[in-house]
Scaffold this active site. Structure first.
Site, PDB file in Angstrom:
ATOM      1  N   GLU A  49       0.850  -1.193   0.000  1.00 33.43           N
ATOM      2  CA  GLU A  49       0.000   0.000   0.000  1.00 33.43           C
ATOM      3  C   GLU A  49       0.877   1.231   0.000  1.00 33.43           C
ATOM      4  OE1 GLU A  49      -2.919   0.598   3.065  1.00 33.43           O
ATOM      5  OE2 GLU A  49      -3.571  -1.479   2.905  1.00 33.43           O
ATOM      6  N   ASP A  60      -6.469   8.742  10.428  1.00 29.65           N
ATOM      7  CA  ASP A  60      -5.124   8.341  10.840  1.00 29.65           C
ATOM      8  C   ASP A  60      -4.694   8.885  12.189  1.00 29.65           C
ATOM      9  OD1 ASP A  60      -4.117   6.684   8.667  1.00 29.65           O
ATOM     10  OD2 ASP A  60      -4.420   8.473   7.436  1.00 29.65           O
TER      11      ASP A  60
END
Ligand SMILES: Cc1ncc(COP(=O)(O)O)c(C=O)c1O
Lengths: 260, 400
Positions: A49, A60
């Protein structure tokens, strides 16, 4: 067949578990990307990724937020990452998945983005702020371009919804293992095993566990309930601290995982 | 304009709006939509809301004819819708009362909210005290400095104020942190979003709760004059006081609707908050809307002397109303807002919030283009007590 499908196919033949590392593109400079990808490939990553930095990454935690800020300060853009990947794609054979918030794609223009992603040899896309309710903006365009839109399911998604998402799913299903944002966790809720097994039972495509996984033991344990794991914050941190052998250990753990 | 029915079922206003949130929040957002639909049609919920707005908030607020200001402007008559007279000093409480009642109805015991100027934070902390809800407020470090008094108020009311040190350390970053907190505590926590932003149903729900401003205005004006005012002017941060003011008039095409953004140091500088005037559509905080962003889609920092307008986005419904041309969007600089603020103090004995002063400033300009038989209603969204330190510092700077 798309490279992601192929990778899971051969993994299945070997009865192996997947390990998908996440890195922040441009953290340490975009000129590091080739070396980082070659390294992860040599460790045996199933797919990689590639995170695109965004000014407002609401899904995040601190590790990825800070990596994103470092990367943005070095001037990283989605366009720059795609053109870097295009140059190095002939050298790297591992499936490459872009992980980006929606706005950098929207600003790029969806048509131009897909055009350039195909040219770069991108195999999949994860868009953490694009639930199935909004995916018509881009899903069919990605499908036409043979880029897999990887969907996420979470601990808060009811089972009917998980089934619906799994049915639309392409590549693999990303099962988020914490009710929260990315970042290392010392332990997981006891219901995670049940949750992953339930998802496995309804998903026609491989299921990978991710968010919070940070130790070789967790790689083995969570991998045992599904088809493998995604590790983000910890990989980002180890790259930043130049602890490459720690990354090796994490990925190696997936090779020893209990094959059920 | 004929009938106006926005948003659609999925929360889209044309291309804008929607629910661009992490999957972890989707269930909560869907449940909230359902709960709001139920509450909207429930007489007992509406009765509780009306009761609190009247007895606790102090509605209705006056529609005041600012005669001295009108004389000074020498044009259209200027009326002020006095949202500054609400409990806690701004329109924000219209929304927090509604959402807190909804949270109680949904069985949530904890509340999270973001705040810029601190007005929404204070309004949230206030209703949490009233309804016995635990309250966490995220506020940018920069705004904490600018709005000390409001931080203390929130704490006095029993809220926990968390300083946000990421990004520009203002409202945008407080929203990020509030969303992250919500993602992590979604099962027992309701997020009281403070403006017509965020994922559906927030833009619609906040508009509906704030529409009490426009409904009262319409009724008050019509009672006196048997018609609607010619123009309505309101300032735009996220867009809630303006949306609440405009919405009941959207179908009345004879009424000119004008939203005023913050031009900061000027819209041709890098230091402004004029998302509709200078931004481009994009996705942030759960919705597609006009955003200040660079070519690569990174969100830019906004600037305004008023913390409540210092946000790089603007609600999806405003984005839509701009594109269809129903609302006209203008902007006012920091110094124009300060001048208007001083003028209102001297002429009317009203200290407005810096945010509201932007609307007053544009009204002064616009009045001169209208005849003396016509009227403008300005939404005076809040009072300026919270801003006196900023104003004082600014006047000192100007002297030096
Ligand atoms: C008094 C006042 N007016 C206006 C605003 C701007 O918000 P909105 O555009 O949502 O009304 C604020 C925000 O804090 C405020 O405190």
């Amino acid at each position: 067949m798309n490279r992601i499908e192929k990778a899971f196919h051969s993994l299945k033949e070997k009865n192996g578990k997947a390990f998908v590392p996440y890195l922040m593109a441009g953290d340490g400079g975009l000129d590091q990307l080739l070396e980082q990808l070659i390294f992860l490939e040599s460790c045996g990553a199933t797919a990689i990724e590639i995170g695109i930095p965004f000014s407002d990454p609401v899904a995040d935690g601190p590790a990825i937020q800070e990596a994103g800020i470092r990367s943005l300060q070095l001037g990283t853009t989605l366009k720059g990452v795609l053109s870097a990947i295009q140059t190095i794609r002939p050298i790297v054979s591992t499936p490459l998945i872009l992980m980006t918030y929606m706005n950098p794609i929207y600003a790029y223009g969806i048509g131009s983005f897909i055009h350039d992603a195909v040219k770069a040899g991108i195999d999949g896309c994860i868009i953490p702020d694009l639930p199935i309710e909004e995916e018509e903006l881009i899903a069919s365009h990605l499908q036409d371009a043979n880029i897999e839109l990887i969907r996420l399911v979470t601990l808060t998604s009811p089972i009917e919804r998980i089934e619906e998402i799994a049915k639309k799913g392409r590549g693999f299903l990303y099962a988020v293992t914490v009710t929260g944002i990315t970042g290392a966790r010392t332990e997981f809720n006891t219901s995670v095993a049940e949750y992953l097994k339930n998802i496995k039972s309804v998903s026609p495509i491989p299921v990978l566990a991710g968010f919070g996984i940070s130790t070789p033991e967790q790689v083995v344990e969570l991998g045992s309930y599904c088809d493998g794991v995604v590790v983000g914050s910890k990989i980002v941190q180890f790259f930043h601290e130049k602890k490459l052998n720690e990354i090796e250990h994490l990925i190696a753990a997936s090779k020893t995982a209990d094959v059920s | 304009m004929t009938t106006y029915a926005m948003p659609d079922e999925k929360g889209h206003f044309g291309i804008y709006g929607g629910r661009f949130v992490p999957e972890t929040l989707m269930q909560a957002v869907l449940e909230l939509g359902q709960a709001y639909d139920d509450a909207k049609n429930d007489e007992s919920f509406q009765a509780d809301l009306t009761y609190l707005l009247k007895e606790y908030v102090g509605r209705e607020t006056p529609l005041y004819f600012a005669e001295n200001l009108t004389k000074h402007a020498n044009g259209a008559k200027i009326y002020l819708k006095r949202e500054d007279l609400n409990h806690t000093g701004a329109h924000k409480i219209n929304n927090t009362v509604g959402q807190a009642l909804l949270a109680v109805r949904m069985g949530k015991k904890k509340i999270v909210a973001e705040t810029g100027a601190g007005q929404h934070g204070v309004a949230t902390a206030t209703v949490c005290a009233l309804l016995n809800l635990e309250c966490v407020i995220f506020m940018g470090e920069e705004d904490i400095k600018r709005q000390q008094l409001n931080v203390f108020r929130m704490e006095l009311l029993g809220a926990k104020v968390v300083s946000v040190t990421s990004g520009s350390r203002t409202l945008k970053d407080a929203c990020n942190e509030a969303l992250r907190y919500w993602v992590s505590n979604v099962t027992d926590t309701h997020y009281i979003l403070g403006s017509v932003m965020g994922p559906h149903p927030f833009p619609m729900m906040v508009r509906d709760f704030q529409s009490v401003i426009g409904k009262e205005t319409k009724q008050q004006y019509n009672e006196k004059f048997g018609k609607n005012p010619e123009a309505i002017i309101a300032c735009i941060g996220g867009g809630s006081n303006s949306m609440g003011m405009f919405y009941p008039f959207v179908e009345d095409s004879e009424v000119k609707l004008i939203g005023v953004e913050a031009a900061g140091h000027g819209i041709d500088t890098e230091q402004h908050a004029a998302s509709l005037t200078k931004g481009k559509p994009g996705v942030l905080h759960g919705a597609l809307m006009y955003l200040l962003q660079d070519d690569a889609g990174q969100i830019q920092e906004a600037h305004s002397i008023s913390a409540g307008l210092d946000y790089p986005g603007v609600g999806p419904e405003h984005s839509y109303l701009k594109d269809i041309g129903r609302v006209q969007y203008e902007s006012i600089t920091d110094s124009e807002a300060l001048d208007a603020l001083k003028l209102l103090c001297r002429l009317e004995g009203i200290i407005p919030a810096l945010e509201s002063a932007h609307a007053v400033a544009y009204a002064l300009k616009h009045a001169q283009t209208m005849s003396q038989n016509e009227s403008i209603v300005v939404c005076l969204s809040g009072r300026g007590d919270k801003d006196v330190q900023t104003i004082q510092a600014n006047m000192k700077e100007a002297l030096e």
